[in-house]
Motif scaffolding. Structure first.
Motif, PDB file in Angstrom:
ATOM      1  N   ARG A 145      27.311  14.465  22.614  1.00  0.00           N
ATOM      2  CA  ARG A 145      27.059  14.046  21.242  1.00  0.00           C
ATOM      3  C   ARG A 145      25.695  13.374  21.103  1.00  0.00           C
ATOM      4  O   ARG A 145      25.055  13.466  20.053  1.00  0.00           O
ATOM      5  N   ALA A 146      25.259  12.694  22.157  1.00  0.00           N
ATOM      6  CA  ALA A 146      23.980  11.972  22.116  1.00  0.00           C
ATOM      7  C   ALA A 146      22.798  12.828  22.556  1.00  0.00           C
ATOM      8  O   ALA A 146      21.689  12.313  22.684  1.00  0.00           O
TER       9      ALA A 146
ATOM     10  N   PHE B  12      26.437  14.619  31.638  1.00  0.00           N
ATOM     11  CA  PHE B  12      27.814  15.051  31.834  1.00  0.00           C
ATOM     12  C   PHE B  12      28.013  15.676  33.209  1.00  0.00           C
ATOM     13  O   PHE B  12      29.138  15.746  33.709  1.00  0.00           O
ATOM     14  N   ASP B  13      26.929  16.116  33.832  1.00  0.00           N
ATOM     15  CA  ASP B  13      27.025  16.875  35.085  1.00  0.00           C
ATOM     16  C   ASP B  13      27.815  16.155  36.175  1.00  0.00           C
ATOM     17  O   ASP B  13      28.581  16.811  36.906  1.00  0.00           O
TER      18      ASP B  13
ATOM     19  N   THR C  20      32.017   3.162  21.875  1.00  0.00           N
ATOM     20  CA  THR C  20      31.553   2.648  20.587  1.00  0.00           C
ATOM     21  C   THR C  20      30.412   3.485  20.008  1.00  0.00           C
ATOM     22  O   THR C  20      30.471   3.878  18.834  1.00  0.00           O
ATOM     23  N   PRO C  21      29.360   3.800  20.764  1.00  0.00           N
ATOM     24  CA  PRO C  21      28.336   4.680  20.186  1.00  0.00           C
ATOM     25  C   PRO C  21      28.853   6.087  19.906  1.00  0.00           C
ATOM     26  O   PRO C  21      28.353   6.763  18.994  1.00  0.00           O
ATOM     27  N   THR C  22      29.850   6.544  20.666  1.00  0.00           N
ATOM     28  CA  THR C  22      30.470   7.834  20.338  1.00  0.00           C
ATOM     29  C   THR C  22      31.075   7.775  18.942  1.00  0.00           C
ATOM     30  O   THR C  22      30.906   8.702  18.133  1.00  0.00           O
TER      31      THR C  22
ATOM     32  N   ILE D 181      21.356  14.822  17.715  1.00  0.00           N
ATOM     33  CA  ILE D 181      22.811  14.767  17.906  1.00  0.00           C
ATOM     34  C   ILE D 181      23.315  16.144  18.328  1.00  0.00           C
ATOM     35  O   ILE D 181      22.969  17.158  17.730  1.00  0.00           O
ATOM     36  N   GLY D 182      24.167  16.170  19.358  1.00  0.00           N
ATOM     37  CA  GLY D 182      24.753  17.435  19.775  1.00  0.00           C
ATOM     38  C   GLY D 182      25.875  17.859  18.855  1.00  0.00           C
ATOM     39  O   GLY D 182      26.664  17.038  18.387  1.00  0.00           O
TER      40      GLY D 182
END
Length: 423
Positions: A25-26, A32-33, A332-334, A367-368
């Motif tokens: 998302r960021a 993520f890897d 929280t940022p998610t 943003i993804g």
């Protein structure tokens, strides 16, 4: 500390999953890897341990069928192959959801081929585990046969031997749906995918309780747990899953989701508040989502829940001790990004839950968006003033803002900038 809280493990009934909702998302997908590599490095051991120990008579979660296949995990795992606390049958499906959604943000078939054995192995586990029971169809009043999870629990409360709890039913449905898509995209195992489709069609799916008005957490209209429990286990089909949507599900089902979320309250631990904020964002309730963000940012004093001076989220263990849990620092940022943009393949919704405190003006870049896109977005007086969509492998999607929609078609690597009022 050599005696860290929860042995500093990876709890997989929300915690490790929440930690990895943020990267895509960021626009930080490379972050993520490590999660992918961790799961790939462990699955051989998980499979071996599942085969050897899951149906042990000492396991209260063992399969009634006596069959065993594939892999699952314990509540806690670690980098050394260990698993602890107790078995967590549904943990495999939730881990697979994270792996699958990463593909949705970054549609790379090489990556999909790497995680495919994890998805298939998890399906094999559930193929061996599901039970057939008869239930009354509320629409027709007739009895019908459905598939349910064996003796299980709804983390981390209620009976530990309930069958067909909502948490498990939703995650198995999600796993089967994702595996079928992976099989189709990679053109692998069509016959097995067809058998999984038949199982998916027979899964019991939760109802709204006529007693509480909530989405049922167990296969009963009664609430068997704590009203304000920290976990939102019965809502995983709404977030982070996609089976239940505000624009595609019956209003009564959305009402049941909303009522249960209200009952859970707006206090508690940082990760729990973050999860609640994400759900309120999906319900487009900006005020409730924003208040939960503020709750997490309140200072931690005398070992209370809240934020330390270095912005670490503190989890109150008791009146004399607390622990740093990074989940809320990522959760929280998610939630904040979910308030600014929500996505699923085929749809990018702009400013779904913009609070008044942010409405005067603002912008966010990179943003993804699921489907294979990144988005730059700016707004003023609560209205979108410009949106740029870039393809990172995606080709088609739809932009939505309030009553405005627009179909987008891009080549990989292409971009388009749109001013909604000018369209």
């Amino acid at each position: 500390s050599n005696t860290s809280a929860w042995m500093a493990d990876y709890h997989n009934d929300i915690n490790i999953q929440m930690n990895y909702w943020l990267p895509d998302r960021a626009g930080l997908s490379a972050c993520f890897d490590p999660f992918t590599e961790y799961c790939l490095s462990q699955v051989e051991g998980w499979t071996r341990i599942t085969k050897k120990h899951f149906n042990d008579p000492r396991s209260s979660y063992r399969n009634s069928s006596g069959k065993i296949a594939g892999w699952t995990v314990g509540i806690s795992t670690n980098i050394y192959g260990g698993g602890g606390w107790r078995w967590h049958p549904t943990g495999n499906a939730w881990l697979c959801n994270n792996l699958w959604q990463h593909y949705q943000y970054n549609p790379d078939k090489t990556y999909l081929a790497r995680i495919y054995p994890l998805l298939k192995g998890a399906c094999e586990f559930w193929e061996s585990r599901l039970l057939t029971v008869s239930v009354k169809d509320p629409a027709t009043g007739l009895m019908r046969e459905v598939l349910i999870d064996d003796a299980d629990w709804s983390p981390e409360q209620g009976p530990t031997d309930a069958r067909g709890n909502t948490y498990s039913q939703e995650w198995v449905w999600d796993l089967f749906a994702n595996y079928r898509q992976a099989s189709s995209l990679l053109e692998r195992d069509p016959d097995y995918a067809a058998s999984i489709a038949q199982l998916q069609a027979r899964l019991y799916l939760p109802q709204v309780s006529p007693k509480t008005g909530w989405l049922e957490e167990w296969m009963t209209p009664d609430d068997l747990g704590e009203k304000e429990h920290r976990h939102l286990s019965p809502l995983v089909g709404f977030f982070p899953g996609d089976r239940i949507t505000t624009d595609g599900s019956p209003p009564t089902l959305i009402d049941g989701v909303t009522s249960l979320l209200k009952a859970r309250g707006t206090g508690g631990y940082g990760w729990a508040c973050a999860w609640r904020a994400m759900c309120w964002a999906r319900l487009r309730d900006a005020d409730k989502a924003y208040q939960l963000i503020l709750t997490n940012l309140l200072p931690s004093k005398n070992h209370t829940n809240g934020t330390a001076q270095n912005l670490f989220d503190m989890y109150s263990l008791d009146a004399s001790a607390d622990a740093f849990q990074i989940d809320a620092n990522f959760g929280t940022p998610t939630a904040m990004l979910e308030m600014l943009m929500s996505s699923r393949p085929g749809l990018i919704e702009l400013l779904p839950a913009l609070p008044a405190a942010w409405a005067t003006s603002g912008s966010v870049t990179g943003i993804g968006a699921r489907g294979g896109f990144q988005v730059d977005l700016s707004w003023k007086s609560g209205k979108v003033t410009s949106v740029t969509v870039r393809s990172v492998g995606g080709e088609q999607t739809n932009l939505k803002w309030r009553g405005w929609t627009k179909a987008i078609a891009l080549r990989p690597g292409g971009s388009v900038t749109i001013v909604p009022d000018a369209v």
